[in-house]
Design a protein around this motif. Structure first.
Motif, PDB file in Angstrom:
ATOM      1  N   GLY A 166       0.796  -1.230   0.000  1.00 10.53           N
ATOM      2  CA  GLY A 166       0.000   0.000   0.000  1.00 10.53           C
ATOM      3  C   GLY A 166       0.824   1.274   0.000  1.00 10.53           C
ATOM      4  N   ALA A 167       2.132   1.163   0.260  1.00  9.32           N
ATOM      5  CA  ALA A 167       2.953   2.376   0.409  1.00  9.32           C
ATOM      6  C   ALA A 167       3.030   3.178  -0.891  1.00  9.32           C
ATOM      7  CB  ALA A 167       4.354   2.011   0.892  1.00  9.32           C
ATOM      8  N   ALA A 168       3.162   2.474  -2.006  1.00 12.14           N
ATOM      9  CA  ALA A 168       3.292   3.193  -3.279  1.00 12.14           C
ATOM     10  C   ALA A 168       2.017   3.987  -3.563  1.00 12.14           C
ATOM     11  CB  ALA A 168       3.590   2.213  -4.411  1.00 12.14           C
ATOM     12  N   LYS A 169       0.891   3.360  -3.273  1.00  7.16           N
ATOM     13  CA  LYS A 169      -0.379   4.042  -3.517  1.00  7.16           C
ATOM     14  C   LYS A 169      -0.491   5.289  -2.623  1.00  7.16           C
ATOM     15  CE  LYS A 169      -5.110   2.830  -4.512  1.00  7.16           C
ATOM     16  NZ  LYS A 169      -6.270   2.085  -4.030  1.00  7.16           N
ATOM     17  N   VAL A 170      -0.051   5.158  -1.389  1.00  7.88           N
ATOM     18  CA  VAL A 170      -0.103   6.295  -0.457  1.00  7.88           C
ATOM     19  C   VAL A 170       0.765   7.441  -0.961  1.00  7.88           C
ATOM     20  CG1 VAL A 170       0.673   7.042   1.834  1.00  7.88           C
ATOM     21  CG2 VAL A 170      -0.699   4.962   1.601  1.00  7.88           C
ATOM     22  N   VAL A 171       2.000   7.112  -1.321  1.00 10.62           N
ATOM     23  CA  VAL A 171       2.935   8.156  -1.762  1.00 10.62           C
ATOM     24  C   VAL A 171       2.439   8.808  -3.045  1.00 10.62           C
ATOM     25  CG1 VAL A 171       5.259   8.528  -2.675  1.00 10.62           C
ATOM     26  CG2 VAL A 171       4.936   7.201  -0.575  1.00 10.62           C
ATOM     27  N   ASN A 172       2.017   7.979  -4.003  1.00  5.19           N
ATOM     28  CA  ASN A 172       1.525   8.542  -5.269  1.00  5.19           C
ATOM     29  C   ASN A 172       0.306   9.433  -5.023  1.00  5.19           C
ATOM     30  OD1 ASN A 172       3.549   7.083  -6.518  1.00  5.19           O
ATOM     31  ND2 ASN A 172       2.193   5.442  -7.232  1.00  5.19           N
ATOM     32  N   HIS A 196      -2.260  14.743  -4.666  1.00  5.77           N
ATOM     33  CA  HIS A 196      -3.083  15.706  -3.923  1.00  5.77           C
ATOM     34  C   HIS A 196      -2.318  16.997  -3.647  1.00  5.77           C
ATOM     35  CE1 HIS A 196      -5.962  12.459  -3.380  1.00  5.77           C
ATOM     36  NE2 HIS A 196      -6.803  13.329  -2.873  1.00  5.77           N
ATOM     37  N   GLY A 197      -1.166  17.150  -4.258  1.00  9.36           N
ATOM     38  CA  GLY A 197      -0.438  18.413  -4.168  1.00  9.36           C
ATOM     39  C   GLY A 197       0.434  18.575  -2.942  1.00  9.36           C
ATOM     40  N   LYS A 198       0.633  17.485  -2.191  1.00  4.28           N
ATOM     41  CA  LYS A 198       1.525  17.583  -1.036  1.00  4.28           C
ATOM     42  C   LYS A 198       2.985  17.585  -1.507  1.00  4.28           C
ATOM     43  CE  LYS A 198      -1.770  17.355   1.979  1.00  4.28           C
ATOM     44  NZ  LYS A 198      -2.120  18.544   2.768  1.00  4.28           N
ATOM     45  N   PHE A 249      12.629   3.627  -6.666  1.00  7.31           N
ATOM     46  CA  PHE A 249      11.242   4.058  -6.449  1.00  7.31           C
ATOM     47  C   PHE A 249      10.368   3.589  -7.607  1.00  7.31           C
ATOM     48  CE2 PHE A 249      12.813   7.250  -3.327  1.00  7.31           C
ATOM     49  CZ  PHE A 249      11.892   7.027  -2.332  1.00  7.31           C
ATOM     50  N   CYS A 250      10.845   3.817  -8.807  1.00  9.53           N
ATOM     51  CA  CYS A 250      10.070   3.477  -9.996  1.00  9.53           C
ATOM     52  C   CYS A 250       9.833   1.968 -10.071  1.00  9.53           C
ATOM     53  CB  CYS A 250      10.834   3.974 -11.221  1.00  9.53           C
ATOM     54  SG  CYS A 250       9.738   4.340 -12.554  1.00  9.53           S
ATOM     55  N   ARG A 251      10.904   1.212  -9.849  1.00 11.65           N
ATOM     56  CA  ARG A 251      10.847  -0.260  -9.890  1.00 11.65           C
ATOM     57  C   ARG A 251       9.801  -0.802  -8.909  1.00 11.65           C
ATOM     58  NH1 ARG A 251      16.237  -0.720  -9.094  1.00 11.65           N
ATOM     59  NH2 ARG A 251      16.154  -1.409  -6.950  1.00 11.65           N
ATOM     60  N   LEU A 252       9.687  -0.147  -7.747  1.00  8.38           N
ATOM     61  CA  LEU A 252       8.786  -0.644  -6.705  1.00  8.38           C
ATOM     62  C   LEU A 252       7.382  -0.024  -6.798  1.00  8.38           C
ATOM     63  CD1 LEU A 252      11.118  -0.925  -3.564  1.00  8.38           C
ATOM     64  CD2 LEU A 252      10.654  -2.598  -5.330  1.00  8.38           C
ATOM     65  N   GLY A 253       7.130   0.745  -7.873  1.00  3.96           N
ATOM     66  CA  GLY A 253       5.773   1.245  -8.110  1.00  3.96           C
ATOM     67  C   GLY A 253       5.520   2.670  -7.640  1.00  3.96           C
ATOM     68  N   PHE A 254       6.564   3.337  -7.116  1.00  2.00           N
ATOM     69  CA  PHE A 254       6.434   4.750  -6.707  1.00  2.00           C
ATOM     70  C   PHE A 254       6.757   5.573  -7.959  1.00  2.00           C
ATOM     71  CE2 PHE A 254       7.561   2.202  -3.118  1.00  2.00           C
ATOM     72  CZ  PHE A 254       6.896   2.726  -2.025  1.00  2.00           C
ATOM     73  N   THR A 255       5.761   5.727  -8.817  1.00  7.64           N
ATOM     74  CA  THR A 255       6.058   6.200 -10.173  1.00  7.64           C
ATOM     75  C   THR A 255       6.247   7.711 -10.263  1.00  7.64           C
ATOM     76  OG1 THR A 255       3.684   6.132 -10.448  1.00  7.64           O
ATOM     77  CG2 THR A 255       4.934   4.296 -11.372  1.00  7.64           C
ATOM     78  N   ASP A 256       5.841   8.457  -9.233  1.00 10.91           N
ATOM     79  CA  ASP A 256       5.861   9.918  -9.344  1.00 10.91           C
ATOM     80  C   ASP A 256       7.011  10.582  -8.596  1.00 10.91           C
ATOM     81  OD1 ASP A 256       3.579   9.340 -10.646  1.00 10.91           O
ATOM     82  OD2 ASP A 256       2.209  10.428  -9.328  1.00 10.91           O
ATOM     83  N   VAL A 267       1.154   7.556  16.170  1.00  9.90           N
ATOM     84  CA  VAL A 267       1.574   6.197  15.829  1.00  9.90           C
ATOM     85  C   VAL A 267       0.555   5.584  14.874  1.00  9.90           C
ATOM     86  CG1 VAL A 267       2.129   3.902  16.733  1.00  9.90           C
ATOM     87  CG2 VAL A 267       2.639   5.915  18.119  1.00  9.90           C
ATOM     88  N   VAL A 268       1.045   4.935  13.806  1.00 16.32           N
ATOM     89  CA  VAL A 268       0.171   4.126  12.938  1.00 16.32           C
ATOM     90  C   VAL A 268       0.780   2.728  12.817  1.00 16.32           C
ATOM     91  CG1 VAL A 268      -0.759   6.044  11.552  1.00 16.32           C
ATOM     92  CG2 VAL A 268       1.375   4.925  10.836  1.00 16.32           C
ATOM     93  N   ASP A 269      -0.058   1.748  12.478  1.00 16.03           N
ATOM     94  CA  ASP A 269       0.473   0.393  12.275  1.00 16.03           C
ATOM     95  C   ASP A 269       1.322   0.340  11.015  1.00 16.03           C
ATOM     96  OD1 ASP A 269      -0.654  -0.752  14.537  1.00 16.03           O
ATOM     97  OD2 ASP A 269      -2.582  -1.039  13.537  1.00 16.03           O
ATOM     98  N   THR A 270       0.849   1.024   9.985  1.00 18.69           N
ATOM     99  CA  THR A 270       1.529   1.061   8.686  1.00 18.69           C
ATOM    100  C   THR A 270       1.043   2.307   7.962  1.00 18.69           C
ATOM    101  OG1 THR A 270       1.391   0.122   6.450  1.00 18.69           O
ATOM    102  CG2 THR A 270      -0.260  -0.621   8.017  1.00 18.69           C
ATOM    103  N   ILE A 271       1.834   2.815   7.022  1.00 17.24           N
ATOM    104  CA  ILE A 271       1.354   4.003   6.300  1.00 17.24           C
ATOM    105  C   ILE A 271       0.196   3.646   5.359  1.00 17.24           C
ATOM    106  CG2 ILE A 271       3.509   5.306   6.519  1.00 17.24           C
ATOM    107  CD1 ILE A 271       3.945   4.740   3.480  1.00 17.24           C
ATOM    108  N   ALA A 272      -0.050   2.335   5.167  1.00 18.08           N
ATOM    109  CA  ALA A 272      -1.236   1.948   4.395  1.00 18.08           C
ATOM    110  C   ALA A 272      -2.508   2.413   5.105  1.00 18.08           C
ATOM    111  CB  ALA A 272      -1.261   0.441   4.181  1.00 18.08           C
ATOM    112  N   ASP A 273      -2.407   2.714   6.406  1.00 16.29           N
ATOM    113  CA  ASP A 273      -3.558   3.270   7.140  1.00 16.29           C
ATOM    114  C   ASP A 273      -3.994   4.629   6.578  1.00 16.29           C
ATOM    115  OD1 ASP A 273      -3.364   1.077   8.734  1.00 16.29           O
ATOM    116  OD2 ASP A 273      -2.712   2.124  10.544  1.00 16.29           O
TER     117      ASP A 273
END
Ligand code: PLP
Ligand code: CA
Length: 304
Positions: free
Chosen positions: A41-47, A52-54, A74-81, A291-297
């Motif tokens: 879920g991390a790539a989706k969060v970052v993208n 969203h302009g952050k 980053f690109c290889r792991l799906g963090f395309t932006d 605190v979060v369990d994962t950034i996918a939260d």
């Protein structure tokens, strides 16, 4: 006051927090990936944050790669932006420190991987050539006359001779002693660990009787690098997200940022609570605000 921090956050509260922040600073290992594997879920969060302009930046103590390798990773792991300008590694920041703060004239003796040397080269900083003759020892090897700094980072080809030479250069009080980072160790899979730059720095600190200046987290310098390259960075508008109390949370505190611990990496919530409940007030700088369990939260925050 002793009980402030460590707030578990999710849902609408988490959404509000993200909405309130302009700059999101991510540590890398343990937060967005484990080695070569992205956290689910991390790539989706970052993208999504970027779309969203952050302003999203990455603050890593890993000094073994030049920044362009990170772009590929980053690109290889799906963090395309993710772009080069968003990446602040301890090797890149060490190069900036030598070039812009110290304005070094002379050579740097590097204990570190090729990636660190590449980053210095790119900043135009001359490094002492590393090729030792096969029979070289500290008794017979040449020492460069114009070494003005020793820079220590993670080095998987460390030799006793390198340590010995660095110790000799550090006899000169005008020779600076820098460390990319002071991380003690890193987790590998299967319960193994990798000794970090901090373990090599400690060896040299003992041999030289000196203390290294640390460039990476928790030192403030990496935040100064970010502030100098992005316009309008206001600490109150920043959120630092990391997995290690002693580096990431302390870094955030040192820079006046809100901090968030994610439980996908090194530090456990119990350690954070122990610091929070400690009577030693210096320990409170290691306590995350959230605190979060994962950034996918974060994912539900992007759903309408
Ligand atoms: N340095 C090295 C050599 C590493 O292998 C790692 C993590 O794998 C780190 C530093 C820590 O990196 P980060 O600050 O992204 O957690
Ligand atoms: Ca980390």
């Amino acid at each position: 006051f002793g009980f402030k921090g460590c707030q578990k956050i999710r849902g609408p509260q988490l959404r509000n927090l993200l909405e309130a922040k302009d700059f999101i600073l991510f540590d890398c290992d343990g937060v967005i990936w484990h080695g070569e594997k992205a956290i689910t879920g991390a790539a989706k969060v970052v993208n999504s944050l970027i779309r969203h302009g952050k302003n999203v930046v990455f603050v890593t103590n890993n000094c073994t790669r030049p920044r362009e390798n990170y772009v590929h990773k980053f690109c290889r792991l799906g963090f395309t932006d993710v772009m080069l300008e968003q990446i602040f590694s301890s090797s890149y920041c060490s190069a900036l420190y030598l070039r812009d703060v110290v304005k070094i004239c002379g050579q740097v003796f590097v204990i570190g991987c090729d990636g660190l040397r590449r980053e210095l080269q790119e900043a135009g900083i001359p490094c002492v050539e590393e090729a030792d003759a096969p029979d070289a020892t500290i008794y017979n090897c040449p020492l460069a006359p114009d070494v003005k700094a020793v820079l220590v980072g993670h080095d998987d080809k460390l030799t006793f001779l390198k340590l010995a030479k660095a110790s000799c250069y550090l006899r000169d009080p005008d020779c600076l002693f820098l460390a990319t980072d002071n991380d003690p160790w890193h987790p590998l899979s299967g319960g193994r660990i990798l000794p970090g730059s901090g373990s090599l720095t400690a060896a040299l600190e003992v041999a030289s009787g000196r203390k290294a200046t640390v460039i990476g987290k928790p030192s403030r310098f990496m935040f100064e690098c970010i502030s100098s390259q992005f316009r309008g960075v206001d600490p109150a508008q920043c959120l630092m997200i990391g997995d290690r109390l002693e580096t990431d949370m302390l870094f955030g505190s040192n820079c006046g940022l809100d901090t968030m611990l994610t439980l996908t990496g090194v530090s456990q919530i119990e350690e954070a609570q122990e610091y929070r409940n400690s009577e030693l007030t210096t320990n409170h700088s290691l306590v995350p605000d959230y605190v979060v369990d994962t950034i996918a939260d974060f994912l539900p925050a992007f759903e309408e």
